[in-house]
Design a protein around this motif. Structure first.
Motif, mmCIF file in Angstrom:
data_model
loop_
_atom_site.group_PDB
_atom_site.id
_atom_site.type_symbol
_atom_site.label_atom_id
_atom_site.label_comp_id
_atom_site.label_asym_id
_atom_site.label_seq_id
_atom_site.Cartn_x
_atom_site.Cartn_y
_atom_site.Cartn_z
ATOM 1 N N PRO A 1 0.180 16.497 -2.469
ATOM 2 C CA PRO A 1 1.253 17.479 -2.717
ATOM 3 C C PRO A 1 1.781 18.096 -1.427
ATOM 4 O O PRO A 1 1.748 19.310 -1.228
ATOM 5 N N TRP A 2 2.223 17.252 -0.523
ATOM 6 C CA TRP A 2 2.775 17.660 0.765
ATOM 7 C C TRP A 2 3.741 16.581 1.216
ATOM 8 O O TRP A 2 3.851 15.532 0.584
ATOM 9 N N GLU A 3 4.467 16.834 2.301
ATOM 10 C CA GLU A 3 5.548 15.947 2.716
ATOM 11 C C GLU A 3 5.288 15.333 4.090
ATOM 12 O O GLU A 3 4.820 16.022 5.011
ATOM 13 N N VAL A 4 5.607 14.045 4.233
ATOM 14 C CA VAL A 4 5.749 13.448 5.558
ATOM 15 C C VAL A 4 7.096 13.918 6.097
ATOM 16 O O VAL A 4 8.140 13.670 5.495
ATOM 17 N N GLN B 1 -7.327 8.491 7.852
ATOM 18 C CA GLN B 1 -6.348 9.441 8.402
ATOM 19 C C GLN B 1 -6.997 10.332 9.460
ATOM 20 O O GLN B 1 -8.132 10.778 9.305
ATOM 21 N N ARG B 2 -6.271 10.561 10.570
ATOM 22 C CA ARG B 2 -6.760 11.435 11.638
ATOM 23 C C ARG B 2 -5.696 12.446 12.002
ATOM 24 O O ARG B 2 -4.526 12.099 12.157
ATOM 25 N N TYR C 1 0.834 -1.197 0.000
ATOM 26 C CA TYR C 1 0.000 0.000 0.000
ATOM 27 C C TYR C 1 0.872 1.252 0.000
ATOM 28 O O TYR C 1 1.943 1.271 0.614
ATOM 29 N N GLN C 2 0.387 2.314 -0.675
ATOM 30 C CA GLN C 2 0.904 3.649 -0.415
ATOM 31 C C GLN C 2 0.032 4.223 0.683
ATOM 32 O O GLN C 2 -1.181 4.386 0.521
ATOM 33 N N LEU C 3 0.643 4.534 1.819
ATOM 34 C CA LEU C 3 -0.132 4.895 3.011
ATOM 35 C C LEU C 3 -0.538 6.356 3.038
ATOM 36 O O LEU C 3 -1.570 6.713 3.607
ATOM 37 N N THR C 4 0.288 7.223 2.478
ATOM 38 C CA THR C 4 -0.035 8.650 2.418
ATOM 39 C C THR C 4 0.230 9.140 1.002
ATOM 40 O O THR C 4 1.071 8.592 0.287
#
Length: 721
Positions: A365-368, A405-406, A359-362
């Motif tokens: 157009p933003w960064e972990v 997501q929370r 899976y791609q979890l996140t």
């Protein structure tokens, strides 16, 4: 509801007087710690997830203890161990538990070596029996308890040793360690600095095998720094430092079997770098990350410790470079979580045990921006990201299928989390430009507030008595990009007047200076300059982080080209503002920022009238292999990239006022950079000011050094802007 007219009249009459009553910040206060924030003591979560421990230390009385607290109530429930010379427990300054928390390793007499490495005297205290054992009579490095607490592995004299605590027997694992030649179990200088780790050995979960790296640095060129000290003669400090294009250590991976007493080398196919080793949950399976010299091809291997068979789990390739992180996490079934920029932004991925992606979890157009861990109970992953704006940080969780997501953190600013071991709680550290660090306890399941722990309200009250201006966030359109910016204007700002402009930046790859967080020491200095009638601004140009892979990596092979273009153009645009005096524009920076400010005053000599460069790189040919070649490849492959962006080659363009500062014992950015810059300026017959601080490292600190440095810089700014 409108305020009565007389209030506005009163403000016109009394406003300037009230403002005048406020104090100006002073350098003595800034560098004397007058505006320091209170922080929570570093805590360690106990394995039950309901308790944590804190080191209580009184250096003046030479007493210390490890106290146990309950998360929910914040009440102390026990003192686990306390220094007591009568029973052989010395004053200690650090501690680490064994995995089963039956023993604790106590650190004493710790001395720094480089940025992260230390030497010290260590003891093991048995929490059940009360027995305390000294690990070694020598100053050692990186002692680490085995998972069951029965043994300690450590490095002394560049060799790896294992102490059996019950038998009192020491096993010497390696015997070829030699200064500036062979290192076993800890990293060489450049790995420590650029791959950010020192301990190069790992216990498996059963405690019967050690994986370790061996560094053969005999072919690495030596670098020498003079140490002036207080004696009659200075002396040279010599260490191995591979500059761009030079030979690196030859690094090999080895496995030591404690039961057999044998060591075997693992054949990884001659990798250039081995930046990470990490045991999987299976006690015979070791994960190993390798990189080629260009750092654009990373391979994650699995090594079978029983057979030495090596297989590939995954590969990452990038046209520029692949980031090395500490985010790799193995789930109980040896599936693993991995972070990657493969879709253009840094995100989390779940892979099966054989390496295939599940899976791609996140995504988005933003960064972990930080990874905190995985809770097998709730099957959720916890992380920090910039999802709500590139200058903000919040805490989130997501399921191991990438669903649900929370957001867990409150407020609009920057949140950082420290989770309990079982992910029941987390302590959130929140700040923004108006709020000093606020520490709160939350439930990890939904982010619900349990209690406030500390809020730094006294500092806010104290600052009310000082002349402070708001830090205004905005964006600036520069060279086709919307760049993040902050600006600080004088407290008595009058848009009909003209003010000098002083720009600050760092600009290194992936960095960020424009962020919605509480002030650092430089922010107070910038406020002090604003109180003297100077506008201070900061712009994060191309090459900086949190705006995606392409924005960050556009500077590949050209460090100092696009970043300098953006700062020069930003200065031009800001100089067109009606309240900015275009004839008084300055810029400053430290390290990479000093490299930038030097280039700006030379290549932007029609825009900048003044620059300060502290500890600058003046040619990437002088800097280390791992950092420099990651972005530039080698000088042989990319000579123009090195030379076209080196301030050394543009000294004849200096028109304005230039201050150059360095520490003579800078083991990172060597004072050689400044000396060569001085020589180039002398050859060009250009006037400049400079200062070298004897025996000071890259941080140029110690005693009153910072106060002296910032006093010098303040004078230079006020005289020349």
């Amino acid at each position: 509801m409108k305020k009565p007219y007389w209030i506005f009249v009163l403000w016109i009459i009394l406003g300037p007087a009230l403002w005048a009553q406020q104090q100006k910040l002073t350098l003595e206060e800034i560098w004397g710690g007058a505006f320091s924030t209170e922080s929570l003591q570093a805590l360690h979560s106990m394995e039950d997830g309901k308790h944590y421990t804190v080191l209580q230390s009184d250096p003046s009385a030479k007493t210390s203890s490890i106290d146990k607290y309950q998360y929910e109530t914040q009440q102390k429930v026990a003192s686990l161990v306390a220094s007591d010379s009568r029973v052989g427990i010395p004053y200690f300054t650090g501690y680490t538990f064994s995995a089963d928390e039956s023993k604790v390793l106590l650190a004493t007499q710790v001395e720094p070596v480089y940025r992260r490495s230390t030497l010290g005297i260590y003891y093991v205290h048995d929490l059940k029996t009360g027995e305390t054992i000294r690990v070694s009579p020598e100053m050692i490095q990186e002692p680490t308890l085995s998972p069951d607490g029965g043994k300690v592995a450590y490095v002394w004299g560049n060799d790896l040793y294992v102490l059996d605590l019950s038998a009192g027997r020491v096993t010497r694992v390696t015997d070829d360690g030699e200064p500036n030649a062979i290192i076993n179990g800890v990293t060489d200088w450049v790995y420590e600095e650029e791959f950010s780790f020192v301990r190069a050995f790992q216990w498996n979960s059963r405690g019967d095998r050690l994986a370790f790296l061996r560094f053969d640095e005999r072919e690495v060129p030596e670098f020498s720094m003079d140490v002036y000290g207080s004696g009659l003669y200075p002396y040279p400090y010599v260490f191995k430092y591979p500059k761009a294009g030079e030979a690196n250590s030859q690094v090999t991976l080895h496995l030591f079997d404690l039961n057999e007493g044998s060591t075997r080398e693992v054949d990884l196919g001659s990798p250039y770098y081995i930046p990470r080793i990490q045991w999987m949950n299976h006690p015979d399976h070791l994960s190993v990350q390798t990189l080629n010299r260009h750092q654009d091809h990373l391979v994650l291997h699995r090594v079978d410790a029983a057979t030495l068979a090596v297989s590939t789990l995954l590969e990452e390739r990038d046209a520029a470079y692949v980031e090395v992180t500490d985010n790799l996490t193995f789930l109980p079934d040896d599936r693993f979580i991995w972070t990657s920029e493969q879709d253009g932004f840094n995100h989390l991925y779940l892979h099966r045990a054989d390496g295939t992606r599940q899976y791609q979890l996140t995504s988005g157009p933003w960064e972990v921006t930080a990874y905190y861990g995985y809770d097998p109970g709730s099957r959720r992953i916890f992380y920090q990201s910039s999802e709500e704006g590139s200058i903000t940080r919040n805490i989130y969780s997501v399921s191991d299928r990438g669903k649900g997501q929370r957001r867990l953190s409150p407020g609009n600013g920057t949140s950082q989390a420290a989770f309990s071991a079982d992910f029941t709680y987390f302590i959130n550290t929140f700040s923004n430009v108006d709020t000093p660090p606020r520490y709160t306890l939350h439930r990890a399941a939904d982010g619900r507030l349990v209690r406030e722990l500390k809020n730094n309200a006294p500092l806010l009250e104290k600052l009310e008595g000082y002349q402070l201006s708001p830090k205004e966030f905005s964006t600036l359109s520069v060279n086709g990009h919307e760049l993040n910016m902050w600006m600080i204007k004088p407290s008595d700002f009058d848009p009909s007047k003209k003010y000098p402009l002083f720009m600050f930046q760092y600009s290194g790859p992936g960095s960020q200076q424009v962020a919605n967080r509480w002030h650092g020491s430089n922010d107070y200095w910038h406020q002090m300059l604003a109180s003297e009638g100077i506008i201070v601004a900061c712009i994060d140009g191309r090459g900086t982080g949190l705006k995606g892979r392409d924005f960050k990596k556009v500077t590949q092979l050209e460090l100092g080209k696009y970043e300098v273009e953006d700062q020069i153009e930003a200065a031009r645009i800001l100089s067109e503002l009606p309240y900015v005096d275009e004839s008084r524009t300055g810029i400053w920076g430290w390290s990479y920022g000093g490299f930038m400010s030097s280039n700006c005053i030379l290549k932007g000599n029609e825009v900048f009238e003044m620059a300060i460069a502290v500890a600058p790189v003046t040619s990437w040919r002088f800097y280390d292999t791992i950092y420099t070649e990651r972005y530039m490849q080698t000088p042989r492959e990319n000579a123009s990239g090195y030379d076209d962006n080196s301030p050394l080659n543009f000294a004849d363009r200096l028109r304005g006022k230039y201050l150059l500062v360095h520490g003579s014992a800078d083991d990172n950015v060597h004072v050689q950079n400044t000396m060569r810059m001085v020589e180039a300026l002398v050859r060009a017959n250009k006037p400049f000011e400079w200062a070298v601080y004897p025996d000071r490292n890259h941080g140029i600190s110690g005693g009153k050094t910072r106060l002296h440095l910032y006093t010098k810089m303040t004078r230079f700014v006020l005289e020349n802007l």
